[in-house]
Write a protein that holds these residues in place. Structure first.
Motif, mmCIF file in Angstrom:
data_model
loop_
_atom_site.group_PDB
_atom_site.id
_atom_site.type_symbol
_atom_site.label_atom_id
_atom_site.label_comp_id
_atom_site.label_asym_id
_atom_site.label_seq_id
_atom_site.Cartn_x
_atom_site.Cartn_y
_atom_site.Cartn_z
ATOM 1 N N THR A 267 0.864 -1.179 0.000
ATOM 2 C CA THR A 267 0.000 0.000 0.000
ATOM 3 C C THR A 267 0.901 1.229 0.000
ATOM 4 O O THR A 267 2.121 1.124 0.142
ATOM 5 N N THR A 268 0.299 2.398 -0.127
ATOM 6 C CA THR A 268 1.086 3.626 -0.089
ATOM 7 C C THR A 268 0.310 4.724 0.625
ATOM 8 O O THR A 268 -0.923 4.788 0.535
ATOM 9 N N GLY A 269 1.040 5.541 1.376
ATOM 10 C CA GLY A 269 0.440 6.687 2.052
ATOM 11 C C GLY A 269 -0.251 6.374 3.363
ATOM 12 O O GLY A 269 -0.858 7.255 3.971
ATOM 13 N N LEU A 270 -0.151 5.127 3.852
ATOM 14 C CA LEU A 270 -0.859 4.743 5.083
ATOM 15 C C LEU A 270 0.075 4.610 6.277
ATOM 16 O O LEU A 270 -0.381 4.549 7.424
ATOM 17 N N GLY A 271 1.362 4.539 6.031
ATOM 18 C CA GLY A 271 2.301 4.426 7.133
ATOM 19 C C GLY A 271 2.145 3.131 7.916
ATOM 20 O O GLY A 271 1.591 2.140 7.435
ATOM 21 N N HIS A 272 2.634 3.162 9.136
ATOM 22 C CA HIS A 272 2.682 1.955 9.967
ATOM 23 C C HIS A 272 1.344 1.646 10.637
ATOM 24 O O HIS A 272 0.964 0.477 10.765
ATOM 25 N N ASN A 273 0.621 2.677 11.063
ATOM 26 C CA ASN A 273 -0.601 2.463 11.842
ATOM 27 C C ASN A 273 -1.897 2.760 11.098
ATOM 28 O O ASN A 273 -2.918 2.118 11.338
ATOM 29 N N ARG A 274 -1.884 3.746 10.193
ATOM 30 C CA ARG A 274 -3.130 4.085 9.501
ATOM 31 C C ARG A 274 -3.627 2.944 8.646
ATOM 32 O O ARG A 274 -4.821 2.885 8.309
ATOM 33 N N ILE A 275 -2.751 2.016 8.313
ATOM 34 C CA ILE A 275 -3.153 0.849 7.524
ATOM 35 C C ILE A 275 -4.227 0.039 8.247
ATOM 36 O O ILE A 275 -5.034 -0.649 7.612
ATOM 37 N N MET A 276 -4.287 0.153 9.581
ATOM 38 C CA MET A 276 -5.279 -0.569 10.370
ATOM 39 C C MET A 276 -6.670 0.050 10.268
ATOM 40 O O MET A 276 -7.659 -0.597 10.616
ATOM 41 N N ARG A 277 -6.735 1.307 9.816
ATOM 42 C CA ARG A 277 -8.011 2.014 9.810
ATOM 43 C C ARG A 277 -8.490 2.355 8.404
ATOM 44 O O ARG A 277 -9.552 2.971 8.240
ATOM 45 N N ASP A 278 -7.721 1.986 7.411
ATOM 46 C CA ASP A 278 -8.092 2.300 6.038
ATOM 47 C C ASP A 278 -9.202 1.382 5.543
ATOM 48 O O ASP A 278 -9.083 0.151 5.601
ATOM 49 N N GLN A 279 -10.279 1.971 5.047
ATOM 50 C CA GLN A 279 -11.433 1.171 4.641
ATOM 51 C C GLN A 279 -11.116 0.270 3.451
ATOM 52 O O GLN A 279 -11.632 -0.846 3.346
ATOM 53 N N GLY A 280 -10.257 0.736 2.537
ATOM 54 C CA GLY A 280 -9.877 -0.113 1.418
ATOM 55 C C GLY A 280 -9.120 -1.347 1.878
ATOM 56 O O GLY A 280 -9.362 -2.454 1.378
ATOM 57 N N VAL A 281 -8.210 -1.172 2.832
ATOM 58 C CA VAL A 281 -7.467 -2.302 3.381
ATOM 59 C C VAL A 281 -8.420 -3.257 4.103
ATOM 60 O O VAL A 281 -8.330 -4.481 3.955
ATOM 61 N N ILE A 282 -9.347 -2.703 4.872
ATOM 62 C CA ILE A 282 -10.280 -3.542 5.618
ATOM 63 C C ILE A 282 -11.138 -4.373 4.662
ATOM 64 O O ILE A 282 -11.356 -5.574 4.888
ATOM 65 N N ARG A 283 -11.599 -3.761 3.584
ATOM 66 C CA ARG A 283 -12.388 -4.513 2.606
ATOM 67 C C ARG A 283 -11.537 -5.597 1.947
ATOM 68 O O ARG A 283 -12.019 -6.714 1.697
ATOM 69 N N GLN A 284 -10.280 -5.293 1.677
ATOM 70 C CA GLN A 284 -9.390 -6.259 1.060
ATOM 71 C C GLN A 284 -9.172 -7.451 1.990
ATOM 72 O O GLN A 284 -9.192 -8.605 1.557
ATOM 73 N N VAL A 285 -8.960 -7.181 3.268
ATOM 74 C CA VAL A 285 -8.758 -8.269 4.233
ATOM 75 C C VAL A 285 -10.037 -9.080 4.390
ATOM 76 O O VAL A 285 -9.988 -10.322 4.440
ATOM 77 N N ALA A 286 -11.187 -8.413 4.456
ATOM 78 C CA ALA A 286 -12.460 -9.128 4.594
ATOM 79 C C ALA A 286 -12.662 -10.064 3.403
ATOM 80 O O ALA A 286 -13.104 -11.214 3.561
ATOM 81 N N ALA A 287 -12.358 -9.582 2.192
ATOM 82 C CA ALA A 287 -12.507 -10.421 0.989
ATOM 83 C C ALA A 287 -11.554 -11.601 1.048
ATOM 84 O O ALA A 287 -11.918 -12.724 0.656
ATOM 85 N N PHE A 288 -10.334 -11.383 1.523
ATOM 86 C CA PHE A 288 -9.364 -12.472 1.646
ATOM 87 C C PHE A 288 -9.857 -13.509 2.652
ATOM 88 O O PHE A 288 -9.759 -14.723 2.424
ATOM 89 N N LEU A 289 -10.405 -13.061 3.767
ATOM 90 C CA LEU A 289 -10.907 -13.973 4.782
ATOM 91 C C LEU A 289 -12.128 -14.759 4.301
ATOM 92 O O LEU A 289 -12.352 -15.900 4.715
ATOM 93 N N GLN A 290 -12.918 -14.151 3.437
ATOM 94 C CA GLN A 290 -14.102 -14.798 2.919
ATOM 95 C C GLN A 290 -13.777 -15.768 1.779
ATOM 96 O O GLN A 290 -14.562 -16.667 1.486
ATOM 97 N N GLY A 291 -12.635 -15.587 1.141
ATOM 98 C CA GLY A 291 -12.286 -16.378 -0.020
ATOM 99 C C GLY A 291 -11.945 -17.814 0.284
ATOM 100 O O GLY A 291 -11.720 -18.200 1.404
#
Length: 322
Positions: A298-322
């Protein structure tokens, strides 16, 4: 070992952290060129380095013990209002552990699959609030806990092996987990120990997500040592202490060594190109060493904001559902 930054006020030191396979076929192209990694030198660092140089001149052991306490002691940061709001929607419970019961939380107990969230250094379960909400909306039962010496769990100091044993205690308490998401130090403890999931069944974890994870445990310790300009003898003493306490070299806990030991059907690695706490190069090292891992920079999220980014959260949810 913990990954953290160190800041100084005058001469007072406090922990503020927040340490050849082909590239996987499913790696995404870099969204931006990685920034050059380096810690900004905090004010007063010269005095602290002088302190350790003088202390080491008197006794390597004294210098080691002082540095080790700093390395292993997280601050308990004041809880923010948004954390209270996140915990207000969760069921609080306790998990028995060797140092005292761990504080744990459950969202959406009726969810069809259980996902365990493992926080990083100086974080706590409440830091997962936005992330947990996203997974609940995707239909998951979500569980998170405060690690030793963090949040509402007991202790003043902790190490990677102890944090890993705490994660193991929670995993055994749950009995069954579909997925685990570990951030930074939490990712290192989960896969570096490694924690064994679903031991009552087949023993394999269907989905594992590693976020902002350090690739090399010795590199984490070396960055800490470089910041404080610790003499080589003190750094060597740290390695000897780890071996004496665990029976393992520090390198054996590195995520670049974890692929053969971590039983997970699918693994997703997320790391930001501008991570200010863990060099992006370490994510590349993990990806090279872990056959089949799915690496999504990813880019522009740094070390911690990656935990709160909605795009990342949707990506992880899709991975978990797959």
């Amino acid at each position: 070992m913990p990954v953290f930054l160190v800041t100084f006020t005058a001469t007072v030191m406090v922990n503020t952290f927040s340490p050849a396979y082909q590239w996987p076929a499913r790696q995404e192209p870099l969204p931006a060129a990685p920034t050059e990694f380096r810690y900004a030198e905090p004010p007063g660092i010269g005095w602290v380095r002088l302190k350790y140089r003088l202390l080491a001149a008197v006794s390597t052991e004294w210098a080691f013990r002082s540095a080790w306490r700093l390395f292993c002691t997280p601050r308990r940061l004041p809880r923010k209002k948004w954390e209270d709001a996140a915990l207000a929607t969760a069921r609080a419970f306790r998990v028995p552990f060797e140092g005292g019961a761990l504080a744990a939380y459950e969202w959406n107990p009726a969810g069809r699959r259980t996902v365990l969230l493992v926080h990083g250094w100086e974080h706590r379960a409440a830091f997962w609030g936005v992330f947990a909400d996203g997974l609940v909306r995707a239909g998951f039962r979500v569980v998170a806990f405060d690690g030793p010496a963090h949040g509402d769990s007991p202790g003043r100091m902790t190490t990677l092996p102890e944090f890993g044993r705490a994660t193991q205690a929670v995993a055994d308490y749950l009995g069954e987990a579909w997925g685990v998401v570990g951030h930074s130090f939490g990712a290192a403890t989960t896969a570096g120990l490694p924690v064994q999931f679903n031991r009552r069944a087949a023993g394999e974890l269907p989905r594992l997500v590693l976020m902002s994870a350090p690739g090399s445990t010795p590199a984490v310790a070396q960055r800490f040592a470089d910041l404080l300009a610790l003499p080589a003898a003190v750094v060597q003493r740290m390695g000897e202490y780890i071996r004496s306490q665990t029976g393992r070299d520090a390198e054996s806990f590195s995520l670049t060594q974890a692929a053969a030991r971590m039983r997970a059907a699918r693994v997703l690695l997320l790391h930001d190109c501008q991570d200010e706490s863990v060099p992006f190069a370490e994510a590349r090292d993990i990806a090279r060493s872990w056959p089949g891992i799915e690496f999504h920079p990813t880019t522009g999220l740094g070390h911690n904001r990656i935990m709160r980014d909605q795009g990342v959260i949707r990506q992880v949810a899709a991975f978990l559902q797959g």
